[in-house]
Motif scaffolding. Structure first.
Motif, PDB file in Angstrom:
ATOM      1  N   THR A  48       0.819  -1.217   0.000  1.00 45.75           N
ATOM      2  CA  THR A  48       0.000   0.000   0.000  1.00 45.75           C
ATOM      3  C   THR A  48       0.853   1.267   0.000  1.00 45.75           C
ATOM      4  O   THR A  48       0.368   2.349  -0.338  1.00 45.75           O
ATOM      5  N   GLY A  49       2.119   1.160   0.405  1.00 50.79           N
ATOM      6  CA  GLY A  49       2.976   2.346   0.500  1.00 50.79           C
ATOM      7  C   GLY A  49       2.707   3.195   1.713  1.00 50.79           C
ATOM      8  O   GLY A  49       3.074   4.376   1.756  1.00 50.79           O
ATOM      9  N   LYS A  50       2.101   2.607   2.743  1.00 53.00           N
ATOM     10  CA  LYS A  50       1.796   3.365   3.964  1.00 53.00           C
ATOM     11  C   LYS A  50       3.043   3.459   4.847  1.00 53.00           C
ATOM     12  O   LYS A  50       3.497   2.465   5.405  1.00 53.00           O
ATOM     13  N   VAL A  51       3.601   4.669   4.965  1.00 50.70           N
ATOM     14  CA  VAL A  51       4.813   4.922   5.739  1.00 50.70           C
ATOM     15  C   VAL A  51       4.447   5.642   7.024  1.00 50.70           C
ATOM     16  O   VAL A  51       3.644   6.592   7.013  1.00 50.70           O
ATOM     17  N   VAL A 114      10.386   3.892  -1.062  1.00 53.63           N
ATOM     18  CA  VAL A 114       9.164   3.087  -1.105  1.00 53.63           C
ATOM     19  C   VAL A 114       9.264   2.177  -2.330  1.00 53.63           C
ATOM     20  O   VAL A 114       9.220   2.645  -3.476  1.00 53.63           O
ATOM     21  N   ALA A 115       9.461   0.899  -2.063  1.00 53.93           N
ATOM     22  CA  ALA A 115       9.629  -0.074  -3.152  1.00 53.93           C
ATOM     23  C   ALA A 115       8.699  -1.248  -2.918  1.00 53.93           C
ATOM     24  O   ALA A 115       8.653  -1.802  -1.814  1.00 53.93           O
ATOM     25  N   PHE A 116       7.990  -1.634  -3.961  1.00 52.55           N
ATOM     26  CA  PHE A 116       7.072  -2.775  -3.854  1.00 52.55           C
ATOM     27  C   PHE A 116       7.769  -4.063  -4.311  1.00 52.55           C
ATOM     28  O   PHE A 116       7.221  -4.858  -5.071  1.00 52.55           O
ATOM     29  N   ARG A 117       9.012  -4.223  -3.849  1.00 55.85           N
ATOM     30  CA  ARG A 117       9.768  -5.456  -4.089  1.00 55.85           C
ATOM     31  C   ARG A 117      10.581  -5.731  -2.835  1.00 55.85           C
ATOM     32  O   ARG A 117      10.941  -4.808  -2.089  1.00 55.85           O
ATOM     33  N   ALA A 188       8.211  -1.855   1.210  1.00 53.01           N
ATOM     34  CA  ALA A 188       6.756  -1.770   1.157  1.00 53.01           C
ATOM     35  C   ALA A 188       6.121  -3.030   0.592  1.00 53.01           C
ATOM     36  O   ALA A 188       4.892  -3.131   0.541  1.00 53.01           O
ATOM     37  N   ALA A 189       6.966  -3.989   0.193  1.00 52.75           N
ATOM     38  CA  ALA A 189       6.461  -5.242  -0.366  1.00 52.75           C
ATOM     39  C   ALA A 189       6.000  -6.167   0.751  1.00 52.75           C
ATOM     40  O   ALA A 189       6.387  -6.023   1.918  1.00 52.75           O
ATOM     41  N   ILE A 190       5.186  -7.145   0.364  1.00 51.20           N
ATOM     42  CA  ILE A 190       4.739  -8.138   1.340  1.00 51.20           C
ATOM     43  C   ILE A 190       5.905  -9.006   1.788  1.00 51.20           C
ATOM     44  O   ILE A 190       6.036  -9.333   2.962  1.00 51.20           O
ATOM     45  N   GLN A 191       6.791  -9.333   0.882  1.00 50.59           N
ATOM     46  CA  GLN A 191       7.914 -10.219   1.192  1.00 50.59           C
ATOM     47  C   GLN A 191       9.032  -9.442   1.872  1.00 50.59           C
ATOM     48  O   GLN A 191       9.339  -8.300   1.490  1.00 50.59           O
ATOM     49  N   THR A 192       9.627 -10.037   2.894  1.00 47.89           N
ATOM     50  CA  THR A 192      10.768  -9.440   3.596  1.00 47.89           C
ATOM     51  C   THR A 192      12.012 -10.278   3.327  1.00 47.89           C
ATOM     52  O   THR A 192      11.943 -11.365   2.752  1.00 47.89           O
ATOM     53  N   THR A 193      13.156  -9.754   3.772  1.00 48.74           N
ATOM     54  CA  THR A 193      14.430 -10.464   3.617  1.00 48.74           C
ATOM     55  C   THR A 193      15.067 -10.600   4.985  1.00 48.74           C
ATOM     56  O   THR A 193      15.161  -9.606   5.730  1.00 48.74           O
TER      57      THR A 193
END
Length: 540
Positions: A48-51, A114-117, A188-193
């Protein structure tokens, strides 16, 4: 709504201030501008990009967050509060502004990624602190990441600590040992590292600073066993064979950038023995002093050992990871029936037994001085004025000592003066120094008058005072000092020269000057001449 809340809060503040007694009002004009402004920026892992911004700073009563994405209205945040903002994917320069109660502002620019990856190329460093026991610092950096969470793995403390991507976060454990540290880098992605490792948390096992410098003392007022400040009793054995090795104990002389100190490792008990046939009478002293540093001992027991009637102990608490200055009254030993006129050994015992190490410096007995070297100085007292010359042609000492006045005429008819020879080839900065027993009291004046006998007209006399305990420069000289020049106008006769300390830019009456230095014929190489000085005193 947030604007309304803020306005109401300010109105409440105004009412509180207006109802305060006028004698209790704060001078807001003296408030400093905000400092250390930043913000912890976290983002939800839902594309969603909610910071969320958690601003931080010192002296702040309100924060403004300018998001950097074209939004015209900033977010207003009270200290400890947060504000959310929805971003599109991209990199933004957010501006964090902190404001004080009187309107002073400090602002910083902080990047918001803000990255969706998922984060990539995660690099994690984990280090034990070199000066604080059980303190671990983690730093994580990854492409596309905004922040990361650290789970430090200590039982009963499951919550993570968050930090901005590329910034460091520290944590102090209750106990040393091996812990699984897990780092979760987030965008901002669902996946984390993630990254995890079993990390060994350690205690600091050596000091990084020297023990406090002992004060200046007359030789008759101190009996020193170990340390660089005073003359030590010769021939002392700091690790006599009393079977300590069988307890796992050992010792070394630790060198901290040229400052040496005793290091007793796995201290069970440790003896210190004076040279064969040597005893010291400490019945005229009032205290035994030592400075002790440890990372893991809770207490140290100190025993004085008499040649005729045994030993008696005194136990003192220690503070981990810092120097503990210990002063034990001699009466603490004599009250137990110990004879202290023939001390020939000391003993230390660690608590817990053989489980920790100590560093010990400045072991000496002392008493309150009967006479002191302090301003004014006239050299007439029956004490030792230990002038120390320096700056010979080979960079060694030049002669400096208190002598009978060779010319009791004119401006000086006193009996004793200090004589400083400047031999042929002596350095242009050759001179002599004298340590004072107390710091200079400037309520007595910020000018110094010195009675001088010079063999020539036009000799520059440099007067200097130092704080001997201040940090040293590259040549080993104290960095807090004051120096002023005056020039002789007569030859082969006494005259009074005045040195106005306030003419030296770095002079401050709050500095603790405890050393006087005289430089005869300053700026000129030695030619084999002699200068005399007397009556160093303050005036207004």
């Amino acid at each position: 709504m947030k604007k309304i809340v803020y306005i109401l809060s300010m109105l409440a503040l105004i009412l509180i201030v207006s109802c305060t007694n006028e004698n209790d009002l704060i001078d807001v004009s003296s408030v400093n501008a905000p400092g250390n402004i930043s913000a912890l920026t976290t983002v939800t892992q839902d594309n969603t990009g909610k910071v969320t911004f958690l601003p931080r700073g010192e002296g702040v009563t309100r924060y403004e967050i300018f998001y950097g994405d074209g939004t015209t209205t900033p977010g207003y945040v009270s200290p400890g509060g947060t504000v959310d903002h929805i971003y599109k994917e991209g990199v933004y320069d957010a501006k964090i502004v902190g404001t004080t109660i009187d309107g002073k502002r400090t602002e910083v620019i902080q990047k918001v990624v803000v990255a969706f990856r998922a984060p990539e190329k995660l690099v994690v460093t984990i280090e034990n602190d070199l000066q604080v026991s059980k303190k671990v610092t983690v730093k994580a950096t990854a492409d596309f990441a905004l922040f990361y969470d650290v789970y430090f793995g200590e039982a009963g403390k499951p919550d993570p600590i968050s930090a901005n991507n590329g910034e460091s976060v520290s944590y102090i454990y209750d106990q040393p040992g091996v812990y699984k540290i897990r780092v979760v880098s987030k965008s901002a992605a669902i996946q984390t590292t993630e990254y995890s490792v079993d990390f060994t948390v350690t205690v600091v096992n050596k000091p990084f600073t020297s023990a406090p410098t002992p004060p200046n003392r007359q030789a008759t007022d101190v009996i020193s066993l170990y340390g660089s400040k005073y003359t030590n009793v010769a021939g002392t054995n700091f690790f006599p064979d009393w079977g300590q090795a069988g307890q796992g104990s050992s010792w070394t002389e630790f060198d901290l950038n040229g400052d040496k100190m005793l290091n007793y490792i796995n201290l069970s008990y440790q003896g210190i023995a004076l040279a064969d046939g040597t005893t010291i009478d400490v019945s005229g002293m009032e205290y035994i002093h030592m400075d002790v540093w440890t990372a893991d001992l809770a207490k140290i027991e100190t025993s004085l050992i008499s040649k005729t009637n045994g030993e008696k102990p005194v136990v003192k608490d220690l503070v981990a990871n810092q120097w503990t200055s210990i002063d034990i009254p001699i009466s603490a030993f004599t009250s137990q029936g110990l004879t202290v006129a023939d001390i020939f050994q000391l003993k230390f015992v660690g608590t817990p037994w053989a489980k920790g190490s100590v560093f010990i410096d400045n072991i000496y007995f002392y008493k309150a001085p009967t006479q002191t070297i302090q301003m004014p100085i006239d050299f007439e007292a029956s004490i030792t004025y230990a002038w120390s010359g320096f700056g010979a042609s080979d960079f060694g000492a030049i002669p400096a000592s208190v002598v009978n006045n060779p010319d009791k005429t004119g401006a000086n008819v006193s009996n004793k003066v200090v004589k400083i020879d400047k031999p042929s080839g002596a350095q242009v900065w050759a001179g002599a120094s004298l340590n004072l027993d107390s710091t200079v009291d400037f309520t007595k004046g910020t000018k110094v008058k010195v009675t001088v006998w010079s063999p020539k007209v036009g000799a520059k006399i440099l007067f200097k005072m130092e704080d001997s305990t201040s940090p040293k420069d590259g040549n080993g000289n104290p960095t807090i000092f004051v120096e002023v020049e005056a020039t002789t106008t007569v030859a082969n006769a006494w005259q009074v020269l005045t040195f106005d300390l306030t003419t030296f830019g770095a002079f401050s009456t709050s500095n603790k000057y405890d050393r006087v230095i005289l430089f005869p014929d300053f700026g000129v190489n030695g030619t084999g001449t002699t200068y005399y000085f007397d009556d160093i005193k303050q005036s207004n």
